[in-house]
Design a protein around this motif. Structure first.
Motif, PDB file in Angstrom:
ATOM      1  N   SER A  72       3.795 -13.632   6.361  1.00  0.00           N
ATOM      2  CA  SER A  72       3.511 -14.347   5.109  1.00  0.00           C
ATOM      3  C   SER A  72       3.893 -15.818   5.222  1.00  0.00           C
ATOM      4  CB  SER A  72       4.267 -13.692   3.956  1.00  0.00           C
ATOM      5  OG  SER A  72       3.825 -12.367   3.743  1.00  0.00           O
ATOM      6  N   ALA A  73       5.023 -16.091   5.888  1.00  0.00           N
ATOM      7  CA  ALA A  73       5.471 -17.481   6.030  1.00  0.00           C
ATOM      8  C   ALA A  73       4.467 -18.308   6.820  1.00  0.00           C
ATOM      9  CB  ALA A  73       6.841 -17.520   6.708  1.00  0.00           C
ATOM     10  N   GLY A  74       3.937 -17.745   7.890  1.00  0.00           N
ATOM     11  CA  GLY A  74       2.955 -18.478   8.685  1.00  0.00           C
ATOM     12  C   GLY A  74       1.678 -18.755   7.913  1.00  0.00           C
ATOM     13  N   LEU A  75       1.233 -17.783   7.122  1.00  0.00           N
ATOM     14  CA  LEU A  75       0.014 -17.965   6.333  1.00  0.00           C
ATOM     15  C   LEU A  75       0.236 -18.983   5.212  1.00  0.00           C
ATOM     16  CD1 LEU A  75      -2.899 -17.037   5.932  1.00  0.00           C
ATOM     17  CD2 LEU A  75      -2.051 -15.229   4.438  1.00  0.00           C
ATOM     18  N   ILE A  76       1.394 -18.914   4.563  1.00  0.00           N
ATOM     19  CA  ILE A  76       1.700 -19.875   3.503  1.00  0.00           C
ATOM     20  C   ILE A  76       1.756 -21.292   4.059  1.00  0.00           C
ATOM     21  CG2 ILE A  76       3.513 -20.648   1.928  1.00  0.00           C
ATOM     22  CD1 ILE A  76       4.161 -17.670   1.464  1.00  0.00           C
ATOM     23  N   ALA A  77       2.408 -21.469   5.218  1.00  0.00           N
ATOM     24  CA  ALA A  77       2.494 -22.799   5.832  1.00  0.00           C
ATOM     25  C   ALA A  77       1.103 -23.348   6.134  1.00  0.00           C
ATOM     26  CB  ALA A  77       3.330 -22.724   7.104  1.00  0.00           C
TER      27      ALA A  77
END
Length: 221
Positions: A91-96
Motif C-alpha cells: 500500500s505504501a508503494g502504491l500511495i507514494a
C-alpha cells in the motif's frame, strides 16, 4: 437499469471502488499540502535554480502514465534489491506513486490561481506586527484557497481514474476500480462494464465542474 444493478452486485466493483476512493483520498491529503507549499515557494520565492525546481515539479505532466508506471516499477525493484525490502505490491508503494500524480497538478492549479494576487497584503500584515504563522493562516492560505480546493479536486480525479500506475504496482487482494474493470473485460463483454464506466465519467465530470468553479481550467492549460 439492470446493468447498473448488476455492477453494484459484483463484489470486485464494490471493493474496487472503496479501495480506489481510499487511495485517492490519502494521495490527495499528502500531495496537496506538498504541492501547495511548493507552488507558493515558486510564485513568491527568489532563489537559484527556481526554473529547474519548477520544471522538475511540472515535468511529470508531460510524461505518459505508462512510462511513469514502468519507471517506478523498475525503481522500486532496484530499491528492493538494495535494501532487501518489499515495495512493489504494498500500500505504501502504491500511495507514494499516486502522490507523484497529485503534486504536479496541485502546483499547476495553485500557480494558476495565484496569478494577479497582490503580495503587498502579506507585507502589510507583517508591518502591522502579525507573526509569521498568523500571516500564513489568516492571509496566505485564504488567498490560495481556490487553487488548493481545485488542486485537491483534480488530484483526486487523477488518482481515482489512473490505471497504469495501479496496474503495475498494485498488490494481491487490493484491486482498484480501473484494474477491476480491466480484469472484467478480459473474461466478459456486456453492458455491465459500460454502466461502471458511465458512473465513473459522471463522478469525474461533477468534480471537474466543481474544480472549474474555483479555478478556470483554461488558465491552467
Amino acid at each position: 437499469m439492470k446493468w447498473f444493478a448488476n455492477a453494484w452486485a459484483r463484489d470486485e466493483f464494490r471493493s474496487g471502488l472503496i479501495e480506489t476512493v481510499k487511495l485517492a483520498l490519502i494521495a490527495t491529503a499528502i500531495g496537496v499540502p506538498c504541492g501547495g507549499a511548493a507552488a507558493y515557494a515558486i510564485f513568491r520565492g527568489h532563489f537559484t535554480g527556481k526554473k529547474l525546481v519548477s520544471g522538475l515539479l511540472l515535468g511529470p505532466l508531460a510524461v505518459p502514465s505508462i512510462i511513469m508506471g514502468t519507471a517506478l516499477y523498475i525503481f522500486y525493484i532496484r530499491l528492493e534489491n538494495s535494501f532487501d525490502t518489499t515495495i512493489v505490491g504494498t500500500s505504501a508503494g502504491l500511495i507514494a506513486a499516486h502522490v507523484l500524480l497529485t503534486i504536479p497538478w496541485t502546483v499547476r492549479l495553485v500557480l494558476a490561481s495565484m496569478e494577479g494576487l497582490d503580495p503587498t497584503v502579506e507585507e502589510a500584515a507583517v508591518n502591522l506586527g502579525a507573526p509569521p504563522w498568523t500571516v500564513i493562516w489568516r492571509i496566505t492560505l485564504p488567498m490560495m484557497r481556490s487553487g488548493i480546493i481545485a488542486g485537491a479536486m483534480f488530484s483526486f480525479i487523477q488518482s481515482f481514474e489512473n490505471l497504469e500506475l495501479s496496474l503495475l504496482l498494485i498488490g494481491p487482494g487490493k484491486i482498484t476500480l480501473p484494474v477491476a474493470m480491466l480484469n472484467y473485460l478480459e473474461f466478459r463483454v456486456d453492458p455491465t462494464l459500460a454502466a461502471v464506466g458511465t458512473l465513473q465519467i459522471l463522478l469525474i465530470a461533477i468534480l471537474m465542474l466543481i474544480t472549474d468553479r474555483y479555478v478556470k481550467l483554461a488558465r491552467a492549460f
